[in-house]
Structure formats: C-alpha cells, structure tokens
Design a protein around this motif. Sequence first.
Motif, mmCIF file in Angstrom:
data_model
loop_
_atom_site.group_PDB
_atom_site.id
_atom_site.type_symbol
_atom_site.label_atom_id
_atom_site.label_comp_id
_atom_site.label_asym_id
_atom_site.label_seq_id
_atom_site.Cartn_x
_atom_site.Cartn_y
_atom_site.Cartn_z
ATOM 1 N N LEU A 64 0.839 -1.276 -0.058
ATOM 2 C CA LEU A 64 -0.004 0.110 -0.028
ATOM 3 C C LEU A 64 1.072 1.170 -0.260
ATOM 4 C CD1 LEU A 64 -2.769 -1.087 2.921
ATOM 5 C CD2 LEU A 64 -2.831 -1.093 0.192
ATOM 6 N N GLY A 65 0.540 2.140 -0.809
ATOM 7 C CA GLY A 65 1.499 3.425 -0.910
ATOM 8 C C GLY A 65 0.620 4.619 -1.364
ATOM 9 N N ILE A 66 1.131 5.883 -1.138
ATOM 10 C CA ILE A 66 0.789 7.124 -1.570
ATOM 11 C C ILE A 66 1.955 7.940 -1.957
ATOM 12 C CG2 ILE A 66 -1.215 7.030 0.030
ATOM 13 C CD1 ILE A 66 0.258 9.245 1.798
ATOM 14 N N GLU A 67 1.590 8.815 -2.939
ATOM 15 C CA GLU A 67 2.510 9.532 -3.272
ATOM 16 C C GLU A 67 1.760 11.131 -3.203
ATOM 17 O OE1 GLU A 67 4.937 11.227 -7.143
ATOM 18 O OE2 GLU A 67 3.762 9.401 -7.300
ATOM 19 N N LEU A 68 2.531 12.001 -2.378
ATOM 20 C CA LEU A 68 1.633 13.190 -2.173
ATOM 21 C C LEU A 68 2.677 14.370 -2.373
ATOM 22 C CD1 LEU A 68 -0.332 14.826 -0.872
ATOM 23 C CD2 LEU A 68 0.664 14.603 1.429
ATOM 24 N N ILE A 69 2.483 15.143 -3.771
ATOM 25 C CA ILE A 69 3.337 16.338 -4.188
ATOM 26 C C ILE A 69 4.846 15.814 -4.090
ATOM 27 C CG2 ILE A 69 3.791 18.869 -3.872
ATOM 28 C CD1 ILE A 69 1.824 19.047 -1.962
ATOM 29 N N GLY A 70 5.112 14.674 -4.705
ATOM 30 C CA GLY A 70 6.390 14.063 -5.095
ATOM 31 C C GLY A 70 7.090 13.266 -4.327
#
Length: 263
Positions: A64-70
């Motif tokens: 599971l992952g997220i990318e937030l503003i790079g």
Amino acid sequence: MKSTGQGKARFVAALVALMALVGAPSVASADIFTFWASGKANTFGGSGDIFQNFDNRFGGGAELGIELIGIDIFGEAIVMGFDQYLFTANAGFDFTVGDRMRLTMGAFTGPLFFLFPPSAEAGQVDFSTLPSDQQQALEAATGLTVAEAEAQFDQFAEQEQDLSRLAVGWNIVRARMDLDVKLVPGVYLGLTGQAGYHMLLSGEAIAAGAKNEALDRFAQENGLPDDVKDAIGDAIGAEPVDRNNLDGFNFEVQLHLKLEFGT
C-alpha cells in the motif's frame, strides 16, 4: 576486506546519487495525490544469516502506498513461509517515463522488520553443563549455589523467547525500478526490482548482547575467574553484539497487479 569495503561504499554512493537524481524531477512531474494498492508474488533475499531463516525463497503479499506532491510513502507485508513474515516501510522519491507502458525509478529509505516462529532453544539456561571444578569455583566466588546463580539469568529466558522471533533493521538507501503495463485505466501489471543497503540486527543477537552485559556485571561484582566467566557465557548464550557485522545488502524481485488512483 578492503575491496569489500570499497564495493559497499561504491554501491551506497550510487544509490545516494540515484536518490538525488530522482528527487528533483519527481516533484515537478508528480500528481498532487496518488494512492496505490497491489498484490504480489516475489522473492526476497540478502546477505547474512537472517535471510537464510526463510522456509521459502518465494513468497507473496501486499503493498500500500501514497504519493503526495512528489514524496512517496509505501509499506509492504510479505509472507515467506509458515509463521514467517517480512514488513518494510519506505519513504523517498521516484520519476516515471511513459503512459501505457511505464518505467519508474526511485530511491527510498526506511525500516524493515522480520517475524519468525519462536525458537525452541531460546531462553534455556543450564549451569549443570559446567564442569564440576568450574561449578565449585562459581559457588566459592559468589557464595551462591549453582541453582541460585543460574536463577540470576533466568530473567532473560522469557525476553529471549520473544526476541528470538524478531529481526529489525533499516534500509539506509533502497533503489527501486518498476516496469508496468496498463491493462485498463487504473490497473497495471508489472515487474519490480529493488536493492537496498541495510543495517540489520536479529532479536537473538540483541538478547545475547543483553546477557553478555549482565554477565560482565555479575563477573565483576563477584570476582569470577575468566575461565568460569567464559564457561557461563557459553552456557547462557552470552555474546557481545558485533557492530562491524550489521550492514549488508538485500534484494527483492516481484510480479505485481496494481490498482492506482490519482488526482
């Protein structure tokens, strides 16, 4: 030894350079927010005895992952055998080239955590295995019976049972490369390769180090002869932590099916 150290230094320098390289373009080109979840089949290995404890070279799990503003943050949970698990947490940067077929490269850092079945041998303390002359020297030096001296170290038994299941560490730097193919919007099938340079310590080594420190205090307080101290150390599994043998390399290759949503 010198060439091995130079090889490690070059590997780490290359990964740090990759982290610096991918950091800048990722911020400029990334979506504001991306979430992904993937199931995967993989193989995970590395240098050191800890990686040899897996029943299987192949496992499966989820990410599971997220990318937030790079900035990317993701975690893995992998089953590598019966009651054998590997968890990682990662933070770093990446950049992507392509659309229907994508190549993504990144560099990350973060902890890794192993969980194994309890060891049947962990926590056992038995001074009856000491030669009779050393038992007598122990009793003369401490004023305790062998059983009473043994009880001084029984406190570590339960602690070692718990610690024997664990290994903990940190990926100083971890390079990652993904090759994905878009099946339908938001669904990707792909291959991932990862390689990391880590610091890693087993729970057994932590317990052995704690017992070694306790034995040092016990020997100093009671004036134990060195041969008796060494024999007790062997009986209880006391050993100092080898700080020069904590680093190493790990790798992972995975086949994944990823669901991805972004804005």
